[in-house]
Scaffold this active site. Structure first.
Site, PDB file in Angstrom:
ATOM      1  N   ARG A  78       0.558  -1.367   0.270  1.00 11.95           N
ATOM      2  CA  ARG A  78       0.345   0.478   0.101  1.00 11.95           C
ATOM      3  C   ARG A  78       0.913   1.414   0.222  1.00 11.95           C
ATOM      4  O   ARG A  78       0.462   2.557  -0.929  1.00 11.95           O
ATOM      5  CB  ARG A  78      -1.243   0.367   1.518  1.00 11.95           C
ATOM      6  CG  ARG A  78      -1.725   1.232   1.197  1.00 11.95           C
ATOM      7  CD  ARG A  78      -2.550   1.073   2.484  1.00 11.95           C
ATOM      8  NE  ARG A  78      -3.882   0.118   2.468  1.00 11.95           N
ATOM      9  CZ  ARG A  78      -5.016  -0.488   3.378  1.00 11.95           C
ATOM     10  NH1 ARG A  78      -4.543   0.229   4.759  1.00 11.95           N
ATOM     11  NH2 ARG A  78      -5.194  -1.094   3.144  1.00 11.95           N
ATOM     12  N   TYR A 129      10.578   2.073   9.649  1.00 12.25           N
ATOM     13  CA  TYR A 129      10.687   2.933  11.023  1.00 12.25           C
ATOM     14  C   TYR A 129      12.617   3.389  11.057  1.00 12.25           C
ATOM     15  O   TYR A 129      12.545   4.802  11.905  1.00 12.25           O
ATOM     16  CB  TYR A 129      10.811   2.307  12.202  1.00 12.25           C
ATOM     17  CG  TYR A 129       8.936   1.881  12.338  1.00 12.25           C
ATOM     18  CD1 TYR A 129       8.512   3.198  13.171  1.00 12.25           C
ATOM     19  CD2 TYR A 129       8.497   0.806  11.963  1.00 12.25           C
ATOM     20  CE1 TYR A 129       7.074   2.990  13.072  1.00 12.25           C
ATOM     21  CE2 TYR A 129       6.946   1.145  12.544  1.00 12.25           C
ATOM     22  CZ  TYR A 129       6.290   2.059  12.727  1.00 12.25           C
ATOM     23  OH  TYR A 129       5.100   1.558  12.620  1.00 12.25           O
ATOM     24  N   SER A 162       2.906  -1.581  19.426  1.00 17.99           N
ATOM     25  CA  SER A 162       3.866  -1.694  18.224  1.00 17.99           C
ATOM     26  C   SER A 162       4.927  -0.440  17.494  1.00 17.99           C
ATOM     27  O   SER A 162       5.289  -1.220  16.759  1.00 17.99           O
ATOM     28  CB  SER A 162       3.016  -3.078  17.433  1.00 17.99           C
ATOM     29  OG  SER A 162       1.912  -1.727  16.474  1.00 17.99           O
ATOM     30  N   ALA A 187      -3.342  11.293  15.793  1.00 17.99           N
ATOM     31  CA  ALA A 187      -4.849  11.325  15.407  1.00 17.99           C
ATOM     32  C   ALA A 187      -5.440  10.157  15.381  1.00 17.99           C
ATOM     33  O   ALA A 187      -6.938  10.134  15.380  1.00 17.99           O
ATOM     34  CB  ALA A 187      -4.551  11.455  13.582  1.00 17.99           C
ATOM     35  N   ASN A 213      -8.058   6.665  16.838  1.00  9.77           N
ATOM     36  CA  ASN A 213      -8.662   6.593  18.197  1.00  9.77           C
ATOM     37  C   ASN A 213      -8.597   5.865  19.033  1.00  9.77           C
ATOM     38  O   ASN A 213      -8.381   4.974  18.436  1.00  9.77           O
ATOM     39  CB  ASN A 213     -10.210   6.894  16.879  1.00  9.77           C
ATOM     40  CG  ASN A 213     -10.829   8.437  16.997  1.00  9.77           C
ATOM     41  OD1 ASN A 213     -10.035   9.546  18.149  1.00  9.77           O
ATOM     42  ND2 ASN A 213     -11.248   8.290  15.835  1.00  9.77           N
ATOM     43  N   ASP A 243     -13.733  18.676  15.151  1.00  9.63           N
ATOM     44  CA  ASP A 243     -14.778  18.645  16.239  1.00  9.63           C
ATOM     45  C   ASP A 243     -15.117  20.381  15.692  1.00  9.63           C
ATOM     46  O   ASP A 243     -16.128  20.626  16.299  1.00  9.63           O
ATOM     47  CB  ASP A 243     -14.925  18.288  17.407  1.00  9.63           C
ATOM     48  CG  ASP A 243     -14.273  16.976  17.805  1.00  9.63           C
ATOM     49  OD1 ASP A 243     -14.740  15.880  17.587  1.00  9.63           O
ATOM     50  OD2 ASP A 243     -13.153  16.921  17.410  1.00  9.63           O
ATOM     51  N   SER A 244     -13.927  20.721  16.288  1.00  6.07           N
ATOM     52  CA  SER A 244     -14.475  22.271  16.032  1.00  6.07           C
ATOM     53  C   SER A 244     -14.479  23.519  15.193  1.00  6.07           C
ATOM     54  O   SER A 244     -15.097  24.072  14.583  1.00  6.07           O
ATOM     55  CB  SER A 244     -12.788  23.060  17.362  1.00  6.07           C
ATOM     56  OG  SER A 244     -12.411  22.809  18.645  1.00  6.07           O
ATOM     57  N   HIS A 273     -12.075  14.118  22.003  1.00 11.67           N
ATOM     58  CA  HIS A 273     -12.605  13.926  20.146  1.00 11.67           C
ATOM     59  C   HIS A 273     -13.211  12.694  20.742  1.00 11.67           C
ATOM     60  O   HIS A 273     -13.212  11.529  20.511  1.00 11.67           O
ATOM     61  CB  HIS A 273     -11.394  13.626  19.416  1.00 11.67           C
ATOM     62  CG  HIS A 273     -12.185  13.707  18.465  1.00 11.67           C
ATOM     63  ND1 HIS A 273     -12.700  14.105  17.571  1.00 11.67           N
ATOM     64  CD2 HIS A 273     -11.882  12.514  17.943  1.00 11.67           C
ATOM     65  CE1 HIS A 273     -13.029  13.601  16.623  1.00 11.67           C
ATOM     66  NE2 HIS A 273     -12.378  12.399  16.338  1.00 11.67           N
TER      67      HIS A 273
END
Ligand code: NAI
Ligand code: PYR
Length: 315
Positions: A42, A67, A103, A120, A122, A150-151, A177
């Site tokens: 990907r 990494y 991880s 970012a 959740n 949200d803002s 959030h």
């Protein structure tokens, strides 16, 4: 004149990550951009696809990496993690996404990465808290997208109601959030005027404002029910945050920031405005709240701290 070559590492090349990469292609920022994901095909495919855009945007070395390529990045953005399925809350993701975060942070720290880390995935406030704990990085160097999206959603909704460009609406959603977030209406401003006065003159009742707040809180669910995921909104928020870091802007943005006594809270990352620059969080801004809003902030923080403690205990 100094010619800087800035580097961004994106970890997580799904719907959010690839949309962020696309948004960043359109900015004259981050001359080097490495994409990391467990699905190597990907990232390779996305790098090949996105590099074609530079003919019409600006030169960028964009590639699929590992990494070890994060070592000299100025900024790393983590969007890796399971997204909500229809009906799931963000907090429902805590156990599986805490494991994914663990991880990721180990090899990221192992790479020698010394930049600013923005989360970012959740539930973002909990994963940001965990990322800081796992990494041991200074708190100012780790923050989350928090209530950025949200803002933005609140400003869009109020802009529609008042027939204004949402950029002219100065209003914040604070707290988690997620489902316990709330609109800090008492501190909102429109053209220097208190928002509540403007809303009254425009004929908006307190019920109308509660409905707008509720619709903002539930907008992610509406989008997920229709198209399975949300990504363009948050990707653009992340691009805006990235610009503030890479350009050392000292811009006030709503993010997920580490509190140290603000709102009477400590040992938590939660949605609040903060000054963002090349060091990450330069200063947390405590929005003055009325009593009702203060109680909502406390309740939202309690929800986060309880879920964080449970999630961390199960690792
Ligand atoms: N903070 C916010 O405002 C928003 C946050 N999100 C969250 O962002 C996250 C990503 O969402 P989508 O991109 O839609 O999901 P997605 O499923 O499209 O992409 C997730 C990506 O993470 C990768 N991944 C999983 N484990 C990994 C690991 N250990 N290391 C590296 N990569 C790994 C997957 O291979 C996949 O490419 C979710 O947690 C979602 O809830 C989504 C929208 C808004
Ligand atoms: C999915 C998510 O967190 C959002 O769109 O707000």
């Amino acid at each position: 004149m100094t010619l800087e070559r800035q580097k961004v590492a994106l970890i997580g090349d799904g719907a959010v990550g690839s949309s962020y990469a696309y948004a960043m292609m359109h900015q004259g920022l981050a001359e080097e951009f490495v994409i990391v994901d467990v699905i190597k095909k990907r990232t390779e495919g996305d790098a090949l696809d996105l590099e074609d855009a530079q003919v019409f945007t600006s030169p960028k070395h964009i590639y699929s990496g590992d990494y070890s390529d994060c070592a000299d990045a100025d900024l790393a953005i983590i969007t890796a993690g399971a997204p909500q399925k229809p009906g799931e809350t963000r907090l429902d993701l805590v156990n599986k996404n805490l494991k994914i975060m663990q991880s990721i942070i180990k090899p990221l720290v192992g790479s020698g990465f010394k930049g600013v880390l923005v989360v970012a995935a959740n539930p973002v406030d909990i994963l940001t808290y965990a990322a800081q704990k796992f990494s041991g990085f200074p708190k100012n160097r780790v923050f989350g997208s928090g209530t950025s999206l949200d803002s933005a959603r609140l400003r869009v909704a109020l802009g529609k109601k008042l027939d204004l460009n949402p950029q002219s609406v100065d209003a914040y959603i604070l707290g988690e959030h997620g489902d316990s977030e709330f609109a800090a209406y008492s501190a909102a401003r429109i053209g220097g005027q208190p928002f509540l006065d403007v809303a009254k003159k425009a004929g908006l009742s307190s019920d109308d404002l509660a409905t707008i707040e509720d619709q903002t809180r539930h907008k992610a669910y509406e989008i997920i029910n229709r198209k399975g995921a949300t990504f363009y909104g948050v990707a653009t928020c992340l691009m805006r945050i990235s610009r503030a870091v890479l350009r050392d802007e000292n811009t006030i943005l709503p993010v997920g920031a580490p509190l140290d006594g603000e709102y009477g809270l400590t040992d938590i990352y939660i949605g609040t405005p903060a000054v963002i620059n090349a060091n990450g969080i330069a200063k947390v801004i405590e929005v003055p709240l009325n009593d009702d809003e203060k109680a909502k902030m406390t309740a939202s923080a309690e929800t986060l701290q309880k879920t964080t403690a449970n999630g961390m205990a199960q690792l």
